[in-house]
Each structure stands twice: as structure tokens, then as C-alpha cells.
Design an enzyme around this catalytic site. Structure first.
Site, PDB file in Angstrom:
ATOM      1  N   ILE A   1       0.804  -1.217   0.000  1.00 47.32           N
ATOM      2  CA  ILE A   1       0.000   0.000   0.000  1.00 47.32           C
ATOM      3  C   ILE A   1       0.842   1.275   0.000  1.00 47.32           C
ATOM      4  O   ILE A   1       0.359   2.341  -0.385  1.00 47.32           O
ATOM      5  CB  ILE A   1      -0.968  -0.003   1.211  1.00 47.32           C
ATOM      6  CG1 ILE A   1      -2.060   1.068   1.062  1.00 47.32           C
ATOM      7  CG2 ILE A   1      -0.208   0.175   2.518  1.00 47.32           C
ATOM      8  CD1 ILE A   1      -3.026   0.797  -0.055  1.00 47.32           C
ATOM      9  N   TYR A   2       2.104   1.198   0.420  1.00 47.32           N
ATOM     10  CA  TYR A   2       2.949   2.394   0.469  1.00 47.32           C
ATOM     11  C   TYR A   2       3.190   2.908  -0.951  1.00 47.32           C
ATOM     12  O   TYR A   2       3.883   2.279  -1.755  1.00 47.32           O
ATOM     13  CB  TYR A   2       4.288   2.115   1.136  1.00 47.32           C
ATOM     14  CG  TYR A   2       4.220   1.709   2.588  1.00 47.32           C
ATOM     15  CD1 TYR A   2       3.078   1.899   3.355  1.00 47.32           C
ATOM     16  CD2 TYR A   2       5.326   1.127   3.214  1.00 47.32           C
ATOM     17  CE1 TYR A   2       3.024   1.521   4.689  1.00 47.32           C
ATOM     18  CE2 TYR A   2       5.284   0.746   4.556  1.00 47.32           C
ATOM     19  CZ  TYR A   2       4.137   0.942   5.281  1.00 47.32           C
ATOM     20  OH  TYR A   2       4.093   0.556   6.589  1.00 47.32           O
ATOM     21  N   GLY A   3       2.622   4.055  -1.230  1.00 46.98           N
ATOM     22  CA  GLY A   3       2.757   4.621  -2.570  1.00 46.98           C
ATOM     23  C   GLY A   3       2.077   3.785  -3.630  1.00 46.98           C
ATOM     24  O   GLY A   3       2.397   3.890  -4.806  1.00 46.98           O
ATOM     25  N   LEU A   4       1.125   2.934  -3.207  1.00 42.71           N
ATOM     26  CA  LEU A   4       0.433   2.026  -4.130  1.00 42.71           C
ATOM     27  C   LEU A   4       1.440   1.235  -4.968  1.00 42.71           C
ATOM     28  O   LEU A   4       1.309   1.113  -6.186  1.00 42.71           O
ATOM     29  CB  LEU A   4      -0.538   2.801  -5.027  1.00 42.71           C
ATOM     30  CG  LEU A   4      -1.720   3.449  -4.298  1.00 42.71           C
ATOM     31  CD1 LEU A   4      -2.581   4.248  -5.273  1.00 42.71           C
ATOM     32  CD2 LEU A   4      -2.562   2.393  -3.589  1.00 42.71           C
TER      33      LEU A   4
END
Length: 327
Positions: free
Chosen positions: A62-65
């Protein structure tokens, strides 16, 4: 000072006593945190960390998609040796709109792990965390899918994060009952200004040999500076403000004590905060790094030895907080 390595809980896996968090790496234009570093800036941090002996890197899909995984994967391939590195990532968060875009269903887990492997450009993930508890999926389904990933070799160890102790214990029981792979590490929220997990989660983990690898060990920088100091992150990190603004009055007193203990030892505040965590049995705090100098600061923390008086002073102002992390 040379980096020190410790076993991750009750496993044979060697990890550095400092873990680099990947939330700081990404694209400021595509995710909710506009203080993150771009790829060029991130690579400088990652290379320096590896040169210092840090082998433990934590990120999430999910970090930065996905941007964090991509940046980390390229940098680790260029600067590190895969057999020495420990790469952790997470699954659960919303990666796309529509059905099956998030959660811990078998479909979502298996698909997202394959996507993470591509982004990280690696054949296996050392530690796969479930990022949170999924109330809409039977835990049996989740644990069975995770077990299959370990048996396939795509994942080597399992971890959990951000949940209640009863949930974590239930998941462990289901795995044990079925002969499936159990969690070996807990990534919980833990620092001098947030100690709610000392009530149940941390004692449970210590009793059962689960490694503690907490996030936010510096409370998004609050423990590393004077309370009124302004930084870009302190001004713009809405997630951190949501976590800590409600307890400002009590937390300010703790931060002041950190400053006093740091002055006594001739160290920085960040070093005191990390040294306290190691005294509490933490394996490797996950630190976010946006400047090279912070890495030198964190390394210096391994030289700090707190005495009983220090610990009493650091802990005496703590008051109960609302839960932040478990849903």
C-alpha cells in the site's frame, strides 16, 4: 560502531537491530504522504543503510500504491546481496477500487503477493505481514492461504500487525490446530508515548517467543526533537497528527524527560528513545529515514545504556491512550 545482529524471535533468522521503514520511499504526487522521498533520494538512504550493515527492510504494497516496493526492490538489487537481506512487506490495504481490492481473502492475498514479488523483483519475500485484521474474511481462510505461500517458497516467515491480542492469539491457535505456519513476528505500535500494548500484546509475544518489531518508535519524530520544533513532516503528516494530537499534554512531559536523559548521557533524543525500546525487549525498531544523518544517529543508539533511574524518569509521565492501530 559495527552493526549488531539478533535472531528474530524464536527463529534462526538474523536481522540487524535497526529496520529501515519503506513508508519514506515513494512518489509524493501519488499517495497521501507528500513528505516522502523520490527514487533518487531514497536510493541514497538505502545504499548508506546497507553500507552500515543494516540488512532489514520493511515496506508494504500500500505504500505509494506499490512505488515503495519498486524503489526498494531496485535499490536492494543494486546495492545488496539477496541472501543477506531480509525484506518484509505487507498485504491487506486497498490497492484498487471495486471487488477484491483489499482485505485478507485467499484471492487478494495470493494476487497481491505475486504483485509484490514483481515490484520487489525477487523470488521470495522473507517476511509477509498481514497489515491489519480483516473482519469480513474467516481467519481460517487467511491462515490457510498464508500457509500455502510459505509451503510454495514465495514467503519464508509470517508476521502480523495492528490488531488486538485476542485476534492474534486466535490466528495462532487456528494455525497450530491445523498444522499450518504460525506468525513469528508482531509489528505493533510501540514507543515511549504509546505503550498500550504493554497490557496484553507484548507479554503474550514474550511468553510465546514472538519477535517484536514495532513501528513508529519515535512517534513520527516527536521523540527526536523538542516538542515545539517544526518540520515538514510534523506540519504535513496527517496520519501522525491523528495518532498523537489528542494526547499532546501528557506526551509533552515525556518528550521533555527524553531531552533531560539525552542531556545526561550526551546523546540525541532519538538515541534515548531507541535505547529504551531495546531495554524493553524489542528486536528491531522500524525507523523512517528521510536524511542520511538520521542513520548515523540511529547507529549511535546502540552505544547508549540506560540505568534504572533513566527508565523510571522516561516512563513516569505516561498516561493511558486511546488505541491506535487495532480496529
Amino acid at each position: 560502531m559495527d552493526m549488531e545482529y539478533v535472531k528474530l524471535g524464536n527463529t534462526g533468522l538474523d536481522v540487524s537491530r535497526i529496520c529501515i521503514g519503506g513508508m519514506s520511499f515513494g512518489d509524493p504526487d501519488i499517495w497521501m504522504h507528500n513528505w516522502v522521498l523520490n527514487e533518487e533520494e531514497s536510493r541514497v538512504i538505502i545504499k548508506k543503510a546497507i553500507d552500515m550493515g543494516i540488512n532489514f527492510f520493511d515496506t508494504a504494497n500500500i505504500y505509494g500504491l506499490g512505488a515503495s516496493e519498486e524503489i526498494l526492490g531496485r535499490a536492494l538489487k543494486d546495492y545488496g546481496k539477496r541472501d543477506e537481506l531480509v525484506i518484509a512487506t505487507k498485504v491487506y490495504g486497498k490497492m484498487h477500487d471495486g471487488p477484491n481490492g483489499s482485505g485478507l481473502s485467499r484471492k487478494h492475498i495470493l494476487h497481491q503477493v505475486n504483485e509484490s514479488l514483481k515490484r520487489l523483483d525477487t523470488d521470495y519475500i522473507d517476511i509477509l505481514y498481514i497489515h491489519s485484521w480483516d473482519y469480513d474474511t474467516p481467519i481460517e481462510e487467511t491462515m490457510a492461504a498464508l500457509n500455502d505461500l510459505v509451503r510454495s517458497g514465495k514467503v519464508h516467515y509470517l508476521g502480523a500487525s495492528s490488531m488486538h491480542t485476542w485476534q492474534f492469539q486466535q490466528a495462532q491457535h487456528i494455525a497450530e490446530k491445523n498444522g499450518w505456519t504460525r506468525f513469528v513476528v508482531m509489528q505493533n505500535h510501540y514507543s515511549l508515548v504509546y505503550r498500550e500494548d504493554e497490557r496484553e500484546m507484548i507479554p503474550y509475544c514474550k511468553e510465546t517467543g514472538i519477535g517484536l518489531v514495532p513501528y513508529a518508535p519515535l512517534a513520527a519524530g516527536r521523540l527526536a526533537r523538542e516538542w515545539d520544533a517544526d518540520t515538514k513532516r510534523s506540519q504535513e503528516d496527517k496520519s501522525a497528527r491523528k495518532k498523537y494530537d489528542k494526547t499532546e499534554e501528557a506526551d509533552r512531559k515525556i518528550v521533555e524527560e527524553v531531552g533531560k536523559v539525552a542531556e545526561k548521557h550526551g546523546t540525541t533524543r532519538a538515541q534515548i528513545a531507541l535505547a529504551w525500546l531495546w531495554e524493553k525487549g524489542v528486536v528491531a525498531p522500524i525507523v523512517g529515514v528521510t536524511k542520511e544523518k538520521y542513520l548515523d544517529d540511529f547507529m549511535g543508539a546502540m552505544d547508549v545504556k540506560l540505568d534504572a533511574e533513566d527508565i523510571d524518569n522516561l516512563e513516569k509521565h505516561y498516561t493511558p491512550h486511546e488505541l491506535v492501530g487495532p480496529k
